[in-house]
Design an enzyme around this catalytic site. Structure first.
Site, PDB file in Angstrom:
ATOM      1  N   ALA A  55       0.820  -1.218   0.000  1.00 15.72           N
ATOM      2  CA  ALA A  55       0.000   0.000   0.000  1.00 15.72           C
ATOM      3  C   ALA A  55       0.852   1.266   0.000  1.00 15.72           C
ATOM      4  CB  ALA A  55      -0.942  -0.006   1.199  1.00 15.72           C
ATOM      5  N   PHE A  56       2.001   1.229   0.632  1.00 15.86           N
ATOM      6  CA  PHE A  56       2.872   2.403   0.682  1.00 15.86           C
ATOM      7  C   PHE A  56       3.337   2.818  -0.709  1.00 15.86           C
ATOM      8  CE2 PHE A  56       6.740   4.789   1.714  1.00 15.86           C
ATOM      9  CZ  PHE A  56       6.284   5.601   2.748  1.00 15.86           C
ATOM     10  N   VAL A  68      -4.470  -3.269   4.441  1.00 16.77           N
ATOM     11  CA  VAL A  68      -3.511  -3.187   5.535  1.00 16.77           C
ATOM     12  C   VAL A  68      -4.260  -3.629   6.792  1.00 16.77           C
ATOM     13  CG1 VAL A  68      -1.924  -1.703   6.810  1.00 16.77           C
ATOM     14  CG2 VAL A  68      -2.426  -1.207   4.403  1.00 16.77           C
ATOM     15  N   ILE A  69      -3.778  -4.697   7.413  1.00 17.42           N
ATOM     16  CA  ILE A  69      -4.415  -5.232   8.615  1.00 17.42           C
ATOM     17  C   ILE A  69      -3.523  -4.924   9.811  1.00 17.42           C
ATOM     18  CG2 ILE A  69      -5.261  -7.304   9.771  1.00 17.42           C
ATOM     19  CD1 ILE A  69      -5.770  -8.510   6.975  1.00 17.42           C
ATOM     20  N   HIS A  81       3.255   0.196  12.624  1.00 10.69           N
ATOM     21  CA  HIS A  81       3.450   0.101  11.176  1.00 10.69           C
ATOM     22  C   HIS A  81       2.134   0.327  10.425  1.00 10.69           C
ATOM     23  CE1 HIS A  81       5.362  -1.323   7.468  1.00 10.69           C
ATOM     24  NE2 HIS A  81       4.301  -2.088   7.277  1.00 10.69           N
ATOM     25  N   PHE A  98     -10.408   5.303  -3.762  1.00  2.17           N
ATOM     26  CA  PHE A  98      -9.679   4.766  -2.618  1.00  2.17           C
ATOM     27  C   PHE A  98     -10.338   3.475  -2.139  1.00  2.17           C
ATOM     28  CE2 PHE A  98      -8.584   4.657   1.967  1.00  2.17           C
ATOM     29  CZ  PHE A  98      -7.214   4.614   1.836  1.00  2.17           C
ATOM     30  N   ARG A 142     -15.393  -6.699   4.047  1.00  6.30           N
ATOM     31  CA  ARG A 142     -15.368  -5.560   3.118  1.00  6.30           C
ATOM     32  C   ARG A 142     -14.905  -5.944   1.713  1.00  6.30           C
ATOM     33  NH1 ARG A 142     -15.097  -4.279   8.105  1.00  6.30           N
ATOM     34  NH2 ARG A 142     -15.806  -2.275   8.936  1.00  6.30           N
TER      35      ARG A 142
END
Length: 153
Positions: free
Chosen positions: A54-55, A79-80, A86, A111, A125
């Site tokens: 994701a970064f 991202v979990i 982090h 997004f 989701r």
């Protein structure tokens, strides 16, 4: 659910997805692409790109926006939360970077990056229904494309 809009029929949409959490992200990606097609974007107008995490999404989104060949971008990832901070840094910087790309390039960027506290939330989701956040991200960019086109009419 085809919009029958000439704007969407000629749209070029980049779909950026991450390799992390593939069970979740693949479902988001499949749902987003299916929605783009269902609303009238032709398959040749859709291209999928994969980034490590994701970064890295905002960097690729900015590079694609600068090319000028894309009408919209759909950003997808998951991202979990783990045991460290982090999660906050990655999810927050990803969201900020995507928003910056959209504003600085006047380009719709959907997004669809989940930031969840656990796997169950991510699965909920990314399921096979209209609650899938990939569908929502695709709808958002297409709705913005139509809105922006209307401003130029």
């Amino acid at each position: 659910m085809t919009d029958l809009s000439p704007v969407l029929a000629k749209a070029r949409v980049a779909v950026i997805s991450t390799i992390w959490n593939p069970e979740i992200v693949d479902s988001l990606t499949d749902a987003a692409i299916a929605r783009l097609k269902a609303r009238g974007v032709v398959p040749a107008g859709i291209r999928q790109f994969t980034v490590p995490g994701a970064f890295e999404i905002p960097l690729l989104a900015e590079c694609l926006a600068r090319q000028g060949s894309w009408d919209a971008i759909v950003a997808l990832g998951c991202v979990i939360k783990g045991d460290t901070a982090h999660f906050e840094y990655v999810a927050g910087e990803c969201a900020r970077g995507i928003a910056d790309v959209a504003r600085e390039n006047c380009l719709p960027v959907g997004f669809g990056v989940l930031a969840t506290y656990d796997l169950e939330q991510a699965l909920a989701r990314s399921g096979p229904n209209d609650d899938n956040k990939g569908v929502e991200a695709a709808d958002a960019v297409l709705d913005m494309l139509l809105l922006l086109d209307g401003l130029n009419a």
